[in-house]
Design a protein around this motif. Structure first.
Motif, PDB file in Angstrom:
ATOM      1  N   GLU A 321       0.840  -1.215   0.000  1.00 32.09           N
ATOM      2  CA  GLU A 321       0.000   0.000   0.000  1.00 32.09           C
ATOM      3  C   GLU A 321       0.872   1.261   0.000  1.00 32.09           C
ATOM      4  OE1 GLU A 321      -3.517   0.340   0.243  1.00 32.09           O
ATOM      5  OE2 GLU A 321      -3.456  -1.782  -0.347  1.00 32.09           O
ATOM      6  N   SER A 322       1.918   1.220   0.822  1.00 30.84           N
ATOM      7  CA  SER A 322       2.755   2.411   0.996  1.00 30.84           C
ATOM      8  C   SER A 322       3.430   2.822  -0.320  1.00 30.84           C
ATOM      9  CB  SER A 322       3.814   2.141   2.064  1.00 30.84           C
ATOM     10  OG  SER A 322       4.585   1.013   1.674  1.00 30.84           O
ATOM     11  N   LEU A 323       3.701   1.834  -1.163  1.00 33.88           N
ATOM     12  CA  LEU A 323       4.375   2.136  -2.430  1.00 33.88           C
ATOM     13  C   LEU A 323       3.384   2.375  -3.562  1.00 33.88           C
ATOM     14  CD1 LEU A 323       7.356  -0.340  -2.931  1.00 33.88           C
ATOM     15  CD2 LEU A 323       7.435   2.138  -2.905  1.00 33.88           C
ATOM     16  N   ALA A 324       2.140   1.868  -3.360  1.00 33.77           N
ATOM     17  CA  ALA A 324       1.166   1.836  -4.454  1.00 33.77           C
ATOM     18  C   ALA A 324       1.008   3.160  -5.206  1.00 33.77           C
ATOM     19  CB  ALA A 324      -0.173   1.327  -3.939  1.00 33.77           C
ATOM     20  N   PRO A 325       0.919   4.314  -4.518  1.00 34.26           N
ATOM     21  CA  PRO A 325       0.713   5.571  -5.267  1.00 34.26           C
ATOM     22  C   PRO A 325       1.858   5.870  -6.239  1.00 34.26           C
ATOM     23  CG  PRO A 325       0.339   5.895  -2.901  1.00 34.26           C
ATOM     24  CD  PRO A 325       0.937   4.532  -3.063  1.00 34.26           C
ATOM     25  N   ALA A 326       3.071   5.477  -5.863  1.00 32.31           N
ATOM     26  CA  ALA A 326       4.230   5.781  -6.718  1.00 32.31           C
ATOM     27  C   ALA A 326       4.519   4.644  -7.695  1.00 32.31           C
ATOM     28  CB  ALA A 326       5.461   6.025  -5.840  1.00 32.31           C
ATOM     29  N   TRP A 327       3.724   3.566  -7.624  1.00 28.49           N
ATOM     30  CA  TRP A 327       4.060   2.362  -8.370  1.00 28.49           C
ATOM     31  C   TRP A 327       3.732   2.462  -9.848  1.00 28.49           C
ATOM     32  CZ3 TRP A 327       7.197  -1.367  -7.388  1.00 28.49           C
ATOM     33  CH2 TRP A 327       7.202  -2.489  -8.237  1.00 28.49           C
ATOM     34  N   ASP A 328       4.683   2.041 -10.665  1.00 23.14           N
ATOM     35  CA  ASP A 328       4.415   1.925 -12.091  1.00 23.14           C
ATOM     36  C   ASP A 328       5.296   0.792 -12.613  1.00 23.14           C
ATOM     37  OD1 ASP A 328       3.582   2.606 -14.776  1.00 23.14           O
ATOM     38  OD2 ASP A 328       5.580   3.476 -15.025  1.00 23.14           O
ATOM     39  N   PHE A 329       4.657  -0.278 -13.057  1.00 25.91           N
ATOM     40  CA  PHE A 329       5.438  -1.463 -13.443  1.00 25.91           C
ATOM     41  C   PHE A 329       6.425  -1.158 -14.551  1.00 25.91           C
ATOM     42  CE2 PHE A 329       6.196  -5.245 -16.072  1.00 25.91           C
ATOM     43  CZ  PHE A 329       6.877  -6.021 -15.142  1.00 25.91           C
ATOM     44  N   ARG A 330       5.974  -0.370 -15.568  1.00 25.62           N
ATOM     45  CA  ARG A 330       6.863  -0.088 -16.704  1.00 25.62           C
ATOM     46  C   ARG A 330       8.168   0.573 -16.231  1.00 25.62           C
ATOM     47  NH1 ARG A 330       6.321  -3.391 -20.327  1.00 25.62           N
ATOM     48  NH2 ARG A 330       8.172  -2.324 -21.057  1.00 25.62           N
TER      49      ARG A 330
END
Ligand SMILES: *Cc1c(COP(=O)(O)O)cnc(C)c1O
Length: 381
Positions: A321-330
Motif C-alpha cells: 500500500e505504501s508504495l502503491a501511489p508511486a508504483w508503475d510497473f513499466r
C-alpha cells in the motif's frame, strides 16, 4: 574465406539476466552446443534424438521397456500441449475435464474450443492449489468424461498442484480415466512419476532443464498412445503419426529444430550433473528464498498466500500500500532492465503485481544482485 558480416543490436546481447519463466538464462556450454550445423537425417543427430527420448522418459520415472514412449515435436511449449489434447481425445465420445486455476488451464480450454473437443471446465481461485477432493465430486457428476487434464505447476501465479493426490483420487473414482498433465514448467524440477497413473505429460526444452526454445515433447503411456490413432485434429501435430515416424526411422517427420536439440542434449547433461530434479529444486529454492526475503523486507507480499502451495519456480509479488501511489510497473521494469535484470509482468493480482522467475542459470549471487537492485530502485521510487 568469405567475409563475415554481423548484425548490430541496439541493446548489447548477453547483457541481461532473465528472472523470467522462460526463455531462460542458459549456460555457456548450452549456447555453445547450438553452434553446430547438423544434418537432420545424419546418424549422429538421430542418435542424439534417440538418447534424449530415452532420458526424458527416465526423468518421468518410466522407460520404453516399461511401456512408455517419448514423442518430440518442434515448437514452443503450447505446441506440445495442443498436440497432446488435440491427438488423444477420441473424436467419438471423447470428453475432457479441465482443472483450471490459472492462464495455462485456460489455454487448454482455448485449445479444446479450437479443435471442437467437448470439455467441462472446473474453475478454482488462481492463487490456490487445486484440491484433489473436488475432482472426485466432479467426476461423479460428469460420468461422460474420458480424459482429465490439468497443469502441474501453474506458472500464472506460481502454484503447485498436487499431481499424485489428484491422480489417485481421480483413479479411485474412475480407474479407466485417461490423465493428461501439462508439466511445462515443473518438469525436471518437481518429480512426476507417470507409473502412478499419468498417461500423457507434455513439456518443453526451455524451462526446468534449461535448454533453448524451439522443441517440445509429449511422454505417453504406450497403450494409450496406440489407442489414440486417428483421433488427431491436426496433421502436423498428430502425436501418433509423429511417433510412428520415430519408430520407423528415428527421424522427425518434418524439419527438426536441430540446434535446439543439440543444446538440449548438453542441458540434460548439466541437469544430471547438478543432481537432477533434487539439485535443481535446491538451487531454485535458494534463489526463491533470497528474493522472497528481500521482497518481504521491502513490504511486498506474495499473491499466493499459502507457502505450502507456492512453488520455487516463479513468484507473483504484489506491491505494498505504501508504495502503491508511486508504483508503475513499466518504470520499475525499465529501471531493472537498465541494470541488467529482466522480470515479468503478472497476469493476476492487479496492476500492482509482477512476477519474478527463480529458474535458469541463475545462482544465489544473482538472486542477491537482483535483490540489491530492487532495494535501490524502490528507494528511488
Ligand atoms: C511456459 C508454459 C507453457 C507454454 O508456453 P509457451 O509460451 O508456448 O512456451 C504451457 N504451460 C505452462 C504451465 C507453462 O509454464
Amino acid at each position: 574465406m568469405p567475409r563475415v558480416s554481423r548484425c548490430l543490436h541496439a541493446v548489447p546481447l548477453g547483457a541481461h539476466r532473465l528472472f523470467t519463466p522462460g526463455p531462460l538464462t542458459t549456460s555457456a556450454a548450452v549456447k555453445e552446443a547450438a553452434r553446430f550445423d547438423v544434418g537432420s537425417r545424419d546418424a549422429t543427430f538421430l542418435k542424439v534424438c534417440g538418447s534424449i527420448r530415452d532420458r526424458l522418459l527416465s526423468v518421468a520415472g518410466v522407460s520404453k521397456e516399461r511401456g512408455y514412449e517419448c514423442v518430440l515435436l518442434p515448437g514452443s511449449g503450447s505446441y506440445s500441449l495442443e498436440a497432446m489434447l488435440g491427438s488423444v481425445i477420441p473424436r467419438k465420445g471423447g470428453k475432457a475435464m479441465i482443472l483450471c486455476n490459472g492462464a495455462y488451464g485456460e489455454r487448454q480450454t482455448h485449445i479444446c474450443n479450437h479443435a471442437q473437443i467437448p470439455f467441462v471446465k472446473l474453475d478454482h481461485p488462481w492463487n490456490r492449489a487445486y484440491p484433489a477432493q473436488r475432482v472426485a465430486e466432479a467426476l461423479e457428476a460428469h460420468p461422460d468424461v474420458t480424459h482429465l487434464s490439468f497443469v502441474h505447476h501453474e506458472t500464472t501465479a506460481g502454484v503447485l498442484n498436487p499431481v499424485e493426490e489428484i491422480v489417485e483420487v481421480a483413479r479411485s473414482v474412475r480407474p479407466e480415466l485417461k490423465v493428461c498433465v501439462d508439466a511445462m514448467s515443473s518438469f525436471g524440477v518437481y518429480d512426476i512419476d507417470m507409473a502412478k497413473g499419468v498417461d500423457f505429460v507434455c513439456s518443453g526444452m526451455n524451462k526446468g532443464i534449461e535448454g533453448i526454445p524451439g522443441c517440445t515433447f509429449v511422454l505417453c503411456e504406450k497403450a494409450a498412445l496406440l489407442a489414440s490413432e486417428g483421433s488427431a485434429r491436426c496433421f502436423t501435430m498428430d502425436l501418433h503419426l509423429q511417433w510412428r515416424n520415430f519408430e520407423k526411422s528415428g527421424e522427425f517427420r518434418f524439419t527438426p529444430p536441430t540446434q535446439t536439440i543439440l543444446a538440449f542434449d548438453q542441458a540434460l547433461h548439466e541437469w544430471d550433473a547438478e543432481g537432477g530434479a533434487a539439485g535443481r529444486r535446491a538451487r531454485y529454492t535458494e534463489n526463491y528464498e533470497i528474493i522472497l526475503g528481500a521482497m518481504t523486507d521491502l513490504g511486498f507480499r506474495t499473491y499466493v498466500e499459502d507457502p505450502g502451495e507456492r512453488g520455487c519456480i516463479i513468484t507473483t509479488y504484489v506491491c505494498p500500500e505504501s508504495l502503491a501511489p508511486a508504483w508503475d510497473f513499466r518504470t520499475f521494469y525499465q529501471k531493472l532492465a537498465d541494470r541488467g535484470f529482466l522480470i515479468y509482468p503478472a497476469t493476476v493480482g492487479g496492476a500492482q503485481a509482477f512476477r519474478i522467475g527463480n529458474i535458469g542459470q541463475l545462482f544465489p549471487q544473482d538472486a542477491r544482485d537482483l535483490a540489491a537492485a530492487i532495494r535501490a530502485i524502490v528507494a528511488e521510487m
